[in-house]
Every structure is written in C-alpha cells, then in structure tokens.
Design an enzyme around this catalytic site. Structure first.
Site, short mmCIF file in Angstrom:
data_model
loop_
_atom_site.label_atom_id
_atom_site.label_comp_id
_atom_site.label_asym_id
_atom_site.label_seq_id
_atom_site.Cartn_x
_atom_site.Cartn_y
_atom_site.Cartn_z
N HIS A 95 0.86 -1.19 0.00
CA HIS A 95 0.00 0.00 0.00
C HIS A 95 0.89 1.23 0.00
CE1 HIS A 95 -3.16 2.87 1.15
NE2 HIS A 95 -4.05 1.93 0.90
N GLY A 96 0.38 2.33 -0.50
CA GLY A 96 1.11 3.59 -0.39
C GLY A 96 1.21 4.02 1.07
N ASP A 97 2.23 4.81 1.38
CA ASP A 97 2.42 5.21 2.78
C ASP A 97 1.52 6.37 3.18
OD1 ASP A 97 3.59 7.35 1.48
OD2 ASP A 97 5.58 7.11 2.37
N ASP A 98 0.60 6.77 2.31
CA ASP A 98 -0.31 7.88 2.64
C ASP A 98 -1.35 7.50 3.67
OD1 ASP A 98 -1.12 6.20 0.42
OD2 ASP A 98 -2.88 7.49 0.21
N ASP A 210 -49.48 24.38 -4.03
CA ASP A 210 -49.11 23.07 -4.56
C ASP A 210 -50.35 22.34 -5.05
OD1 ASP A 210 -47.69 20.76 -5.15
OD2 ASP A 210 -47.77 20.00 -3.09
#
Length: 439
Positions: A95-98, A210
């Site tokens: 996984h990305g380290d973000d 209405d």
C-alpha cells in the site's frame, strides 16, 4: 518469476477509478515480490467513504486485468482489507504510505494486526509525487456527466446495497450544495447520493400553491439548468402523472434528459398536498387504472435504468394496511420498479409495518420513504426494515426561508447590513461555490 504458482501472494487494495502513475508504481513493486492479486473495491465499498466511482466496478476490473503485472482481480466488498486478507492469507500486502496518518490509519492498523496471524509482511510504497487524487476527482467532476451516465447512477447506488439519501433541490445553486455536501460520520462519510425535484418546492419558490398550478413542462424545462452544474442522479416528483398518454410523454422526456426516476401518486381529481389535513379533499385513484398508467409509462421508457415508482396514499387516507399492500403488489406487477409508501403520522410505526409485510413476499423491489412528518426516524432504522431510498423532500427550502427572513429583519431593524453579516455566507465563499467563476 517463471513459476507464479509458487510465488508469494501479494495483495493490493485499490479503487482504481483513475489509473495514474502512482497506482502503476505500486503494481510494479508488487510484481517484483510475487503474484499480484488486486482487491478492487466495489461501488458499495467506495461509496461508504467517497463519491460513487465514475467507472462501474466491471469497467474498472477489466482495465486492471489488462495491466501487466496484475495476475488476478477480486472484489473487495468493504473499505476494510481484513475480510479479504483472512480468506487469502497473502504473504505480502502493499500500500502507499499515505495511510500512515489520517482517517485511513485505522484500516492500516487492522491490516498490521491481521498479518501478524500468519507472519505476513506489509510493504509501504512512498507516495508518488505529483499525484493528487482530490485534484483528479475535481477535474473529473469538472468534465460533467452525460445523460446516460447520470440516468444509470441511481441504479448503481441501489445495487451497492447502501441506503440512498436524496435531498430536495429547488435551484441550480441548491443543486451545487447537494453535489458537494459531505460530513464524516463514524468510520464513513455521509453525503447525498441523489436530488429530488419536488412539486411542492417548485410551486412554493414561485409563490404558488401546490395544486399542479405549475405545469409539468415548465418544471422539466428548469431541470436543464440544474443538470448544467451537477452530476448526481435525479428523481422527479410527477404528482399524479396526468393522463396516461401525457405520462408516457413525461417519461420519455425525463429519460432523454438523464433523470433516473419519476414518482407518481395514486390520487385523482384536483391536486392537494397529502400532508394537509382534511381527508375529504383527497380521492384515491382506482387501483386498476393507476396500475394501467404505470404500465403505459413502463412501455414508453426506452431503457431499463429509468425507474417508475408508484406512490401509495392508502395510509394517508386511512383506508388500511391491507389496501396499501394490495396496491403495492399490483403496481409492481404492472411494471413499477419501486414503491413509495407515505404517512402523515409523527412516528414511523405504520411505515415499518408496511415495509416488513411487503418484504415478506417481495425482497427486491425498491422501497422509498419520505420522513417529513416522522422526522424522528433514523436511517439505521429504515435500513433494518428494508428501505432503499430516503427522500428529504423539502428541508433545504424550509431552512432557507427563516434565514432569509432573519437577514431581512436585521437590516430593517438596524438600518444597515452589518448585523446581518454573521448569518450570511461571505461573498467570496458564495462565489467559490460557482464553477469557473471569473473574478
């Protein structure tokens, strides 16, 4: 590696709505360590934290399967990686380290704990410089959408299995609010998945009652301006639908524009809002005649994505639960894709009873509710009783009037505008809401 069958299993979880070089970098790292299995998040998994992906799951899957280095793609049904990890027992997760900080850290910690069970390894790839997923998403939204993509998106939300929240919008500016509003709630992000164009609010913003005084053609014409600045699916309040031949024309027009659904109510005679007291003013349509109108609309529709939803007034009129259920089944048999059950009570008890009994014999048809009167109900309770769509039908308009009145009174009281500033949106923030504003 020559023999991938003996290589370590490398698990990579991703959304892959936008394939950028950062994701390719992660895959390249994975292929150096073994056999790469991508856990591709389903639409439902993504929508618990982010907007619905621009591309459907099957389209994203096909793209990934044709990328060098990807050996297998499997669905990841949750934002949490652990259920898939428990099944696969991969030697390596990449996984990305973000995700080391911020809201995703809780999922990282769960992955670390799971890998300890079988001595697995977590490899974190440094975040690729120059990649900004929020910026990419903003640019993608800036491209807008097509009628076909918008029309299909309500079905995609329903297929995700999550409760679909829909909010009333009565202007393009209101639509922009619905488009962008999001709030963190627990371990997910809550947002409105769709927009509701209401007969009540369309009439009220014009200062008219209405009573179907604003004709359908005028109301549909206003949708074009709303669609210019939004991408979310739209459900149209079609009142009674009019004559069957008129209803067929309305269905075709809405479908062509890109609306996702129309809701029509089984009343006849002069229009009167269902939440007004005085049952003598409300006349329910014959069940067979209303079913025939639904069938005409279904036949007129050119796509399966466009939904026709029958709104049942039996509980409003006090004619009983059995009548409501009989109508629901008749309308579904006639081709209705969904049932909206309405109530004027302050508690949701009769709504729950209807949903439970309807679900005993029909587990699939979409159920829509509008908790204007029984606002005490929580979304979690609606989910428990099988509700698929909840419409907050007039809240933005009702909220705007007290705020406008307070600002006007402040100006009159003080003879200047300064005291009203605290309850007004700053001008620069107002302008920033509008795409492509030139200062």
């Amino acid at each position: 590696m020559a023999d991938k069958s003996k290589a370590p299993t490398v698990y990579i979880g991703m959304t892959a709505d936008i394939m950028h070089h950062g994701l390719i970098n992660v895959i390249e790292v994975g292929r150096k360590h073994g056999r790469v299995v991508i856990g591709l998040m389903t639409d439902g998994a993504v929508s618990r934290y982010k907007p619905l992906p621009y591309l459907e799951y099957e389209h994203r899957r096909r793209i990934l399967e044709n990328i060098v280095g990807v050996d297998e793609v499997i669905p990841q049904e949750e934002w949490d990686f652990v259920p898939n990890l428990q099944k696969l027992k991969p030697e390596i997760v990449i996984h990305g380290d973000d995700w080391c900080e911020g809201p995703q850290k809780v999922y990282r910690d769960r992955v670390v704990d799971a890998l300890r069970e079988w001595d697995g390894e977590l490899i974190e790839v440094p975040y690729t410089q120059g990649v900004s997923t929020p910026r990419f998403n903003t640019q993608l939204r800036g491209l807008g959408t097509t009628s076909e993509i918008r029309r299909q998106s309500l079905r995609r939300h329903l297929d995700s299995g999550e409760l679909v929240r829909v909010i009333e919008v009565h202007s393009p500016l209101c639509g922009l609010l619905a488009e962008n509003l999001a709030v963190e709630r627990g371990d997910s992000v809550a947002r409105f998945e769709g927009m509701w164009v209401s007969s009540l609010t369309d009439s009220t913003v014009r200062g008219k009652p209405d009573i179907e005084l604003v004709d359908t053609s005028s109301r549909i014409a206003a949708i074009d301006a709303l669609f210019e600045v939004t991408t979310k699916p739209l459900i149209f309040d079609g009142d009674t639908g009019g004559l069957p031949e008129h209803f067929a024309f309305t269905v075709r027009t809405l479908e062509r524009l890109g609306a996702s659904a129309i809701i029509i109510e089984d009343k006849t005679g002069p229009k009167r809002n269902s939440l007004l007291d005085g049952d003598g003013h409300h006349i329910q349509e014959d069940i067979d005649l209303f079913a025939e109108k639904i069938a005409v609309g279904r036949k007129a529709a050119l796509t399966e994505e466009f939904m026709i939803i029958g709104r049942i007034e039996s509980l409003i009129l006090g004619v009983g639960m059995e009548d409501a259920l009989a109508r629901a089944h008749a309308y579904v048999a006639a081709g209705a894709n969904g049932i909206m059950i309405h109530s004027r009570r302050k508690t949701p008890d009769e709504i729950f009873e209807f949903c439970d009994k309807f679900r005993e014999t029909d587990p699939d048809t979409t159920i829509v509710v509008v908790p204007t009167q029984y606002s005490v109900v929580r979304e979690s309770e609606l989910i428990e009783h099988g509700v698929n769509i909840v419409i907050y039908a007039n809240h933005l308009l009702r909220a705007s009037f007290p705020a406008m009145r307070a600002a006007g009174e402040s100006i009159l009281r003080n003879g200047r505008a300064m005291e009203a500033d605290d309850i007004c949106l700053p001008v620069d923030e107002l302008l920033s809401m509008i795409p492509n504003t030139v200062s």
